[in-house]
Design a protein around this motif. Structure first.
Motif, PDB file in Angstrom:
ATOM      1  N   SER A   5      29.554  46.611   1.332  1.00  0.00           N
ATOM      2  CA  SER A   5      29.399  48.230   0.790  1.00  0.00           C
ATOM      3  C   SER A   5      28.520  48.760   0.768  1.00  0.00           C
ATOM      4  O   SER A   5      28.604  49.866   1.115  1.00  0.00           O
ATOM      5  N   LYS A   6      27.196  47.973   1.374  1.00  0.00           N
ATOM      6  CA  LYS A   6      26.180  49.015   1.206  1.00  0.00           C
ATOM      7  C   LYS A   6      25.965  49.463   3.078  1.00  0.00           C
ATOM      8  O   LYS A   6      26.181  50.738   3.731  1.00  0.00           O
ATOM      9  N   ALA A   7      27.247  48.944   4.089  1.00  0.00           N
ATOM     10  CA  ALA A   7      27.239  49.286   5.293  1.00  0.00           C
ATOM     11  C   ALA A   7      28.549  50.215   5.304  1.00  0.00           C
ATOM     12  O   ALA A   7      28.682  50.883   6.071  1.00  0.00           O
ATOM     13  N   SER A   8      29.639  50.077   4.623  1.00  0.00           N
ATOM     14  CA  SER A   8      30.678  50.634   4.135  1.00  0.00           C
ATOM     15  C   SER A   8      29.872  52.294   4.083  1.00  0.00           C
ATOM     16  O   SER A   8      30.060  53.158   4.180  1.00  0.00           O
ATOM     17  N   LYS A   9      28.343  52.588   3.205  1.00  0.00           N
ATOM     18  CA  LYS A   9      28.163  53.657   2.634  1.00  0.00           C
ATOM     19  C   LYS A   9      27.429  54.343   3.776  1.00  0.00           C
ATOM     20  O   LYS A   9      27.648  55.779   4.267  1.00  0.00           O
ATOM     21  N   LEU A  10      26.790  53.656   4.721  1.00  0.00           N
ATOM     22  CA  LEU A  10      26.066  53.712   5.250  1.00  0.00           C
ATOM     23  C   LEU A  10      27.021  54.257   6.794  1.00  0.00           C
ATOM     24  O   LEU A  10      26.291  55.635   7.251  1.00  0.00           O
ATOM     25  N   LEU A  11      27.849  53.960   7.019  1.00  0.00           N
ATOM     26  CA  LEU A  11      28.784  54.264   7.482  1.00  0.00           C
ATOM     27  C   LEU A  11      29.965  55.754   7.253  1.00  0.00           C
ATOM     28  O   LEU A  11      30.035  56.297   8.324  1.00  0.00           O
ATOM     29  N   ASN A  12      30.562  55.948   6.296  1.00  0.00           N
ATOM     30  CA  ASN A  12      30.945  56.841   6.097  1.00  0.00           C
ATOM     31  C   ASN A  12      29.705  58.475   5.330  1.00  0.00           C
ATOM     32  O   ASN A  12      30.415  59.403   6.001  1.00  0.00           O
ATOM     33  N   LEU A  13      28.974  57.605   5.463  1.00  0.00           N
ATOM     34  CA  LEU A  13      27.851  58.962   5.706  1.00  0.00           C
ATOM     35  C   LEU A  13      27.341  59.169   6.967  1.00  0.00           C
ATOM     36  O   LEU A  13      27.544  60.595   7.325  1.00  0.00           O
ATOM     37  N   THR A  14      27.051  58.159   8.025  1.00  0.00           N
ATOM     38  CA  THR A  14      26.948  59.361   9.000  1.00  0.00           C
ATOM     39  C   THR A  14      27.894  59.016  10.332  1.00  0.00           C
ATOM     40  O   THR A  14      27.749  59.796  11.549  1.00  0.00           O
ATOM     41  N   GLY A  33      29.754  60.893   1.724  1.00  0.00           N
ATOM     42  CA  GLY A  33      28.993  61.244   0.597  1.00  0.00           C
ATOM     43  C   GLY A  33      28.163  59.619   0.905  1.00  0.00           C
ATOM     44  O   GLY A  33      28.859  58.725   1.055  1.00  0.00           O
ATOM     45  N   ALA A  34      27.142  59.871   0.393  1.00  0.00           N
ATOM     46  CA  ALA A  34      26.557  58.187   1.036  1.00  0.00           C
ATOM     47  C   ALA A  34      26.457  57.370  -0.472  1.00  0.00           C
ATOM     48  O   ALA A  34      25.784  56.676   0.098  1.00  0.00           O
ATOM     49  N   GLU A  35      26.752  57.779  -1.074  1.00  0.00           N
ATOM     50  CA  GLU A  35      27.122  56.574  -2.761  1.00  0.00           C
ATOM     51  C   GLU A  35      28.664  56.464  -2.295  1.00  0.00           C
ATOM     52  O   GLU A  35      29.136  55.938  -3.017  1.00  0.00           O
ATOM     53  N   GLU A  36      29.497  56.329  -1.759  1.00  0.00           N
ATOM     54  CA  GLU A  36      30.432  56.355  -1.417  1.00  0.00           C
ATOM     55  C   GLU A  36      30.855  55.548  -0.318  1.00  0.00           C
ATOM     56  O   GLU A  36      30.555  55.431   0.557  1.00  0.00           O
ATOM     57  N   THR A  37      31.916  54.279  -0.100  1.00  0.00           N
ATOM     58  CA  THR A  37      32.511  53.424   0.448  1.00  0.00           C
ATOM     59  C   THR A  37      34.019  53.954   1.060  1.00  0.00           C
ATOM     60  O   THR A  37      34.221  54.739   0.813  1.00  0.00           O
ATOM     61  N   ILE A  38      33.994  53.811   2.209  1.00  0.00           N
ATOM     62  CA  ILE A  38      35.056  54.259   3.369  1.00  0.00           C
ATOM     63  C   ILE A  38      36.093  54.298   2.738  1.00  0.00           C
ATOM     64  O   ILE A  38      37.058  54.937   2.326  1.00  0.00           O
ATOM     65  N   SER A  39      36.158  52.975   1.827  1.00  0.00           N
ATOM     66  CA  SER A  39      37.641  52.500   1.219  1.00  0.00           C
ATOM     67  C   SER A  39      37.882  53.810   0.309  1.00  0.00           C
ATOM     68  O   SER A  39      39.190  53.963  -0.169  1.00  0.00           O
TER      69      SER A  39
END
Length: 77
Positions: A5-14, A33-39
């Motif tokens: 989940s942390k990785a997904s949020k980071l990838l979503n942001l960056t 969004g920094a607090e949202e996952t790609i999924s």
């Protein structure tokens, strides 16, 4: 929060620029969004019917491994 989940949020942001270009239509709900996952963003775009063909394929793959994954991943506020 688990590591995926942390990785997904980071990838979503960056990586939001590329995700927005390849996974959603012009009117789609954007990634970034920094607090949202790609999924979660994929799930919102499923509900709005704004995934691109590549986004739809990714959603099919996710659902193969975990039925309704993206819908179930939508962040509850």
């Amino acid at each position: 929060m688990n590591e995926s989940s942390k990785a997904s949020k980071l990838l979503n942001l960056t990586q939001s620029d590329i995700l927005n270009k390849i996974l959603i239509t012009e009117t789609g709900i954007p990634f970034g969004g920094a607090e949202e996952t790609i999924s979660s963003v994929i799930g919102k775009n499923v509900l709005n019917n704004t995934l691109s063909p590549v986004g739809n394929l990714l959603n099919i793959i996710l659902n193969f491994f975990d039925p309704n994954h993206s819908i179930n991943s939508i962040k509850k506020n």
